[in-house]
Design an enzyme around this catalytic site. Structure first.
Site, PDB file in Angstrom:
ATOM      1  N   CYS A 262       3.270   3.124   9.279  1.00 53.99           N
ATOM      2  CA  CYS A 262       3.477   4.431   8.653  1.00 53.99           C
ATOM      3  C   CYS A 262       4.037   5.433   9.662  1.00 53.99           C
ATOM      4  CB  CYS A 262       2.167   4.954   8.079  1.00 53.99           C
ATOM      5  SG  CYS A 262       2.342   6.535   7.218  1.00 53.99           S
TER       6      CYS A 262
ATOM      7  N   PRO B  43       0.853  -1.195   0.000  1.00 55.14           N
ATOM      8  CA  PRO B  43       0.000   0.000   0.000  1.00 55.14           C
ATOM      9  C   PRO B  43       0.884   1.239   0.000  1.00 55.14           C
ATOM     10  CG  PRO B  43       0.014  -1.050   2.165  1.00 55.14           C
ATOM     11  CD  PRO B  43       0.766  -1.950   1.252  1.00 55.14           C
ATOM     12  N   MET B  44       0.632   2.150  -0.942  1.00 55.28           N
ATOM     13  CA  MET B  44       1.456   3.355  -1.056  1.00 55.28           C
ATOM     14  C   MET B  44       0.556   4.568  -1.176  1.00 55.28           C
ATOM     15  SD  MET B  44       4.623   2.105  -3.511  1.00 55.28           S
ATOM     16  CE  MET B  44       3.660   1.053  -4.608  1.00 55.28           C
TER      17      MET B  44
ATOM     18  N   LYS C 205       0.318  -4.964   9.024  1.00 49.08           N
ATOM     19  CA  LYS C 205       1.593  -4.557   8.420  1.00 49.08           C
ATOM     20  C   LYS C 205       2.322  -3.710   9.442  1.00 49.08           C
ATOM     21  CE  LYS C 205       3.685  -2.774   4.161  1.00 49.08           C
ATOM     22  NZ  LYS C 205       4.629  -1.769   4.651  1.00 49.08           N
TER      23      LYS C 205
ATOM     24  N   ASN D  19       8.934  -7.180   3.532  1.00 49.71           N
ATOM     25  CA  ASN D  19       8.804  -5.922   2.789  1.00 49.71           C
ATOM     26  C   ASN D  19       9.982  -5.017   3.143  1.00 49.71           C
ATOM     27  OD1 ASN D  19       7.049  -2.925   3.364  1.00 49.71           O
ATOM     28  ND2 ASN D  19       7.495  -3.671   1.326  1.00 49.71           N
ATOM     29  N   GLY D  20      10.370  -4.176   2.190  1.00 47.53           N
ATOM     30  CA  GLY D  20      11.415  -3.187   2.448  1.00 47.53           C
ATOM     31  C   GLY D  20      12.655  -3.394   1.614  1.00 47.53           C
TER      32      GLY D  20
END
Length: 329
Positions: free
Chosen positions: A96, A13-14, A135, A207-208
């Site tokens: 986030c 998700p961005m 997440k 992720n990352g």
């Protein structure tokens, strides 16, 4: 447990990027990938413009709605709405690091409140009939203890969460911008690997910093899947290469994949959607290829003009293909 074949490859998700037009484009490139919405705050789901915020095309499935928030009752209500609208998964954002998120006591801040996250997850699970996932980061600021990260996961898992997408770096809530938080804190993939090793009953997605096919593939040896973020956006053809490498099939050309979207683009134009809202997601399709700059230039300069339609995309492809023709001559 989610179907392992549906979580091996996913697109993160961005914010300001992974809207429905982006997801339809990514689905054309990668039929097997799991797609995620931008983060939407629970209050926006409940009180906002759902037709815009939660726009969903049938081709997108499987697709997850990512929620932001920290009030269990509101998150539960938003999760129920998301499930009723057809999303296949509800994901809670605990990673986030933006100032706005910090001010609202959600996102990465929740890494410090495992009890609240567990309560929220339990409420969301009770309110909907699709999987609820999380997440998260490894930690926040100067907390570099694996045991704290594992305790967070264990507490949330006890509430019923079976899948964790782990952005394998800390979130630094002071002194770094969101962009810097994606790049500066060091990556620790080994923490995600260790979590999967010590908690095999959980599904763990890494992720990352995943920038290429080989990097993504290595994670499958240690976790259940790899989630691509900016790489999927700046070099979207990578998604297609991964999909073919992992699931088989024929590698299709960039032009062929893009032309398969013509019915969708023209249908959206008829609904009054401006071409620029769709082509902005396509600009990186020829990343690293001869003619890629010309492709971006044609779309960037023309898509915002009144009356811009599919013919502009064909013009961009023609200009790009002319470079290849010259090279072959």
């Amino acid at each position: 447990m989610l179907n392992i074949k549906e979580i091996m490859l996913s697109v993160a998700p961005m914010m300001d990027w992974t809207d429905t037009h982006c997801r339809v484009f990514h689905r054309a490139l990668a039929p097997h990938a799991r797609l995620y919405t931008e983060m939407v705050h629970a209050n926006a789901v409940i009180h906002g413009d759902r037709a815009r915020l939660l726009a969903l095309d049938p081709v997108e499935h499987p697709v997850a709605l990512q929620l932001g928030g920290s009030e269990p009752a509101l998150l539960a209500q938003a999760a129920r709405i998301g499930a009723e609208l057809g999303f296949d998964e509800i994901n809670l954002n605990c990673g986030c690091p933006s100032d706005r998120v910090q001010a609202g006591r959600f996102g990465a801040c929740l890494m410090r409140e495992p009890g609240l996250v567990a309560e929220s997850v339990a409420a969301m699970i009770g309110a909907c009939d699709v999987p609820v996932t999380v997440k998260c980061r490894l930690g926040v600021d100067d907390d570099h203890r694996y045991e704290v990260f594992q305790a967070f996961v264990d507490r949330v898992a006890e509430a019923g969460c079976g899948l964790f997408v782990v952005h394998a770096r800390n979130a630094w809530l002071k002194g770094l911008s969101p962009k810097e938080n994606r790049e500066v804190p060091p990556l620790r993939y080994d923490w995600a690997y260790r979590l999967k090793r010590e908690r095999p009953q959980l599904q763990v997605i890494v992720n990352g910093g995943i920038a290429g096919q080989d990097e993504a593939t290595v994670h499958l040896d240690h976790a259940d899947g790899a989630m691509l973020g900016r790489a999927a956006y700046h070099d979207p053809y990578l998604l297609h290469r991964l999909d073919v490498a992992w699931w088989g099939g024929e590698l299709r050309s960039r032009a062929e994949l893009l032309r398969s979207l013509r019915p969708y683009v023209e249908a959206q134009l008829e609904r009054g959607v401006f071409l620029k809202h769709m082509t902005r997601h396509m600009l990186g399709l020829f990343h690293g290829e001869r003619g890629g700059r010309a492709f971006r230039q044609v779309l960037s300069e023309g898509a915002h003009k009144p009356g811009a339609d599919w013919s502009l995309i064909e013009r961009a492809l023609d200009v790009t293909e002319s470079f290849a023709a010259r090279d072959a001559a």
